[in-house]
Design a protein around this motif. Sequence first.
Motif, mmCIF file in Angstrom:
data_model
loop_
_atom_site.group_PDB
_atom_site.id
_atom_site.type_symbol
_atom_site.label_atom_id
_atom_site.label_comp_id
_atom_site.label_asym_id
_atom_site.label_seq_id
_atom_site.Cartn_x
_atom_site.Cartn_y
_atom_site.Cartn_z
ATOM 1 N N GLU A 189 56.233 4.849 3.047
ATOM 2 C CA GLU A 189 56.141 3.800 2.026
ATOM 3 C C GLU A 189 56.773 2.506 2.511
ATOM 4 O O GLU A 189 56.177 1.435 2.401
ATOM 5 N N SER A 190 57.969 2.598 3.070
ATOM 6 C CA SER A 190 58.644 1.403 3.572
ATOM 7 C C SER A 190 57.882 0.767 4.723
ATOM 8 O O SER A 190 57.725 -0.455 4.782
ATOM 9 N N LEU A 191 57.404 1.597 5.626
ATOM 10 C CA LEU A 191 56.673 1.070 6.779
ATOM 11 C C LEU A 191 55.345 0.445 6.376
ATOM 12 O O LEU A 191 54.945 -0.583 6.921
ATOM 13 N N THR B 189 75.060 13.887 9.538
ATOM 14 C CA THR B 189 74.102 13.208 8.680
ATOM 15 C C THR B 189 73.850 11.794 9.179
ATOM 16 O O THR B 189 72.777 11.251 8.988
ATOM 17 N N LEU B 190 74.806 11.205 9.866
ATOM 18 C CA LEU B 190 74.656 9.857 10.403
ATOM 19 C C LEU B 190 73.438 9.761 11.322
ATOM 20 O O LEU B 190 72.747 8.747 11.338
ATOM 21 N N LEU B 191 73.153 10.826 12.050
ATOM 22 C CA LEU B 191 71.992 10.811 12.935
ATOM 23 C C LEU B 191 70.687 10.649 12.162
ATOM 24 O O LEU B 191 69.721 10.112 12.674
ATOM 25 N N PHE B 192 70.658 11.131 10.931
ATOM 26 C CA PHE B 192 69.492 10.929 10.071
ATOM 27 C C PHE B 192 69.491 9.520 9.512
ATOM 28 O O PHE B 192 68.471 8.857 9.486
ATOM 29 N N HIS B 193 70.634 9.049 9.098
ATOM 30 C CA HIS B 193 70.696 7.759 8.424
ATOM 31 C C HIS B 193 70.427 6.580 9.354
ATOM 32 O O HIS B 193 69.922 5.565 8.907
ATOM 33 N N VAL B 194 70.748 6.695 10.628
ATOM 34 C CA VAL B 194 70.517 5.585 11.546
ATOM 35 C C VAL B 194 69.036 5.213 11.600
ATOM 36 O O VAL B 194 68.686 4.056 11.359
ATOM 37 N N PRO B 195 68.108 6.159 11.889
ATOM 38 C CA PRO B 195 66.695 5.750 11.888
ATOM 39 C C PRO B 195 66.214 5.327 10.509
ATOM 40 O O PRO B 195 65.417 4.395 10.379
ATOM 41 N N TYR B 196 66.701 5.989 9.467
ATOM 42 C CA TYR B 196 66.269 5.648 8.115
ATOM 43 C C TYR B 196 66.732 4.234 7.745
ATOM 44 O O TYR B 196 65.956 3.434 7.234
ATOM 45 N N ILE B 197 67.978 3.927 8.016
ATOM 46 C CA ILE B 197 68.505 2.585 7.714
ATOM 47 C C ILE B 197 67.779 1.545 8.568
ATOM 48 O O ILE B 197 67.461 0.455 8.102
ATOM 49 N N TRP B 198 67.484 1.879 9.827
ATOM 50 C CA TRP B 198 66.739 0.969 10.695
ATOM 51 C C TRP B 198 65.367 0.683 10.106
ATOM 52 O O TRP B 198 64.938 -0.468 10.049
ATOM 53 N N ILE B 199 64.675 1.730 9.658
ATOM 54 C CA ILE B 199 63.336 1.554 9.083
ATOM 55 C C ILE B 199 63.396 0.689 7.829
ATOM 56 O O ILE B 199 62.600 -0.229 7.660
ATOM 57 N N THR C 163 65.751 -1.489 6.956
ATOM 58 C CA THR C 163 66.170 -2.853 7.305
ATOM 59 C C THR C 163 65.029 -3.635 7.945
ATOM 60 O O THR C 163 64.751 -4.777 7.554
ATOM 61 N N VAL C 164 64.362 -3.039 8.922
ATOM 62 C CA VAL C 164 63.244 -3.725 9.584
ATOM 63 C C VAL C 164 62.125 -4.000 8.583
ATOM 64 O O VAL C 164 61.538 -5.085 8.582
ATOM 65 N N SER C 165 61.842 -3.033 7.718
ATOM 66 C CA SER C 165 60.798 -3.232 6.705
ATOM 67 C C SER C 165 61.152 -4.385 5.773
ATOM 68 O O SER C 165 60.313 -5.234 5.475
ATOM 69 N N PHE C 166 62.386 -4.430 5.328
ATOM 70 C CA PHE C 166 62.827 -5.500 4.434
ATOM 71 C C PHE C 166 62.754 -6.858 5.126
ATOM 72 O O PHE C 166 62.221 -7.826 4.566
ATOM 73 N N LEU C 167 63.291 -6.936 6.331
ATOM 74 C CA LEU C 167 63.298 -8.217 7.047
ATOM 75 C C LEU C 167 61.886 -8.674 7.401
ATOM 76 O O LEU C 167 61.568 -9.857 7.279
ATOM 77 N N THR C 168 61.049 -7.742 7.816
ATOM 78 C CA THR C 168 59.668 -8.078 8.153
ATOM 79 C C THR C 168 58.919 -8.580 6.924
ATOM 80 O O THR C 168 58.253 -9.616 6.971
ATOM 81 N N SER C 169 59.018 -7.840 5.837
ATOM 82 C CA SER C 169 58.324 -8.230 4.601
ATOM 83 C C SER C 169 58.823 -9.568 4.088
ATOM 84 O O SER C 169 58.031 -10.437 3.720
ATOM 85 N N SER C 170 60.133 -9.729 4.062
ATOM 86 C CA SER C 170 60.711 -10.988 3.566
ATOM 87 C C SER C 170 60.294 -12.166 4.433
ATOM 88 O O SER C 170 59.915 -13.224 3.921
ATOM 89 N N SER C 171 60.371 -11.996 5.742
ATOM 90 C CA SER C 171 59.987 -13.083 6.655
ATOM 91 C C SER C 171 58.520 -13.450 6.492
ATOM 92 O O SER C 171 58.168 -14.634 6.464
ATOM 93 N N ALA C 172 57.672 -12.451 6.389
ATOM 94 C CA ALA C 172 56.237 -12.707 6.225
ATOM 95 C C ALA C 172 55.969 -13.447 4.919
ATOM 96 O O ALA C 172 55.171 -14.397 4.886
ATOM 97 N N MET C 173 56.620 -13.036 3.852
ATOM 98 C CA MET C 173 56.396 -13.685 2.553
ATOM 99 C C MET C 173 56.947 -15.111 2.533
ATOM 100 O O MET C 173 56.330 -16.006 1.951
ATOM 101 N N ILE C 174 58.075 -15.327 3.171
ATOM 102 C CA ILE C 174 58.638 -16.687 3.251
ATOM 103 C C ILE C 174 57.697 -17.583 4.057
ATOM 104 O O ILE C 174 57.410 -18.720 3.671
ATOM 105 N N TYR C 175 57.192 -17.078 5.170
ATOM 106 C CA TYR C 175 56.240 -17.844 5.978
ATOM 107 C C TYR C 175 54.986 -18.172 5.164
ATOM 108 O O TYR C 175 54.488 -19.299 5.206
ATOM 109 N N LEU C 176 54.468 -17.177 4.432
ATOM 110 C CA LEU C 176 53.275 -17.412 3.611
ATOM 111 C C LEU C 176 53.550 -18.452 2.531
ATOM 112 O O LEU C 176 52.713 -19.319 2.270
ATOM 113 N N TYR C 177 54.700 -18.366 1.912
ATOM 114 C CA TYR C 177 55.055 -19.328 0.873
ATOM 115 C C TYR C 177 55.053 -20.751 1.439
ATOM 116 O O TYR C 177 54.454 -21.665 0.858
#
Length: 161
Positions: free
Chosen positions: A38-40, A122-132, A134-148
């Motif tokens: 969903e995030s990706l 559990t940290l080993l699970f959270h690192v990829p999850y938090i990365w996904i 974070t990258v999804s949020f930053l990518t989406s936000s950047s794309a929407m700001i550029y579009l705006y």
Amino acid sequence: FWGTWAIPVGTPHVIGAFGNDATCATEGFLLTSFGWAESLYYASLSIYTLMAVKHNFREEKYQWIEKWIHGISIGVPLIFSIVGVAGHFFRAGLAYCHLTFMRTCDPSVNGDLQECRGGRYTLLFHVPYIWIITVSFLTSSSAMIYLYHSFEQTEDDVEQA
């Protein structure tokens, strides 16, 4: 929907645990596969929209990205989910079953229940999850700001003409 129902019966400190290892693995597989996808997909659709606007909706200029969108959005979560099931890495938390990269969950072997539930592993699970996330949020936000800003520029150009 499942929540604590999928957690194995007898798991300490969990109310409503009616499942077993198979239900826990199933819940973990589904949460990892679909939650990460969903995030990706959200980030991917933002990029796709950005590419469509940038190339003036000429599909031949940006249709190449579609195979990457599906491949990454489905492939990455599916790989983690398959590895989780194959390696028996899905463990019960307090509310649901999730990935913990630890093979055994016997407090007599591990020394304490917190480590058995995931603990520092559990940290080993959270690192990829938090990365996904974070990258999804930053990518989406950047794309929407550029579009705006792109739409604002187009609007200004139309008003000046």
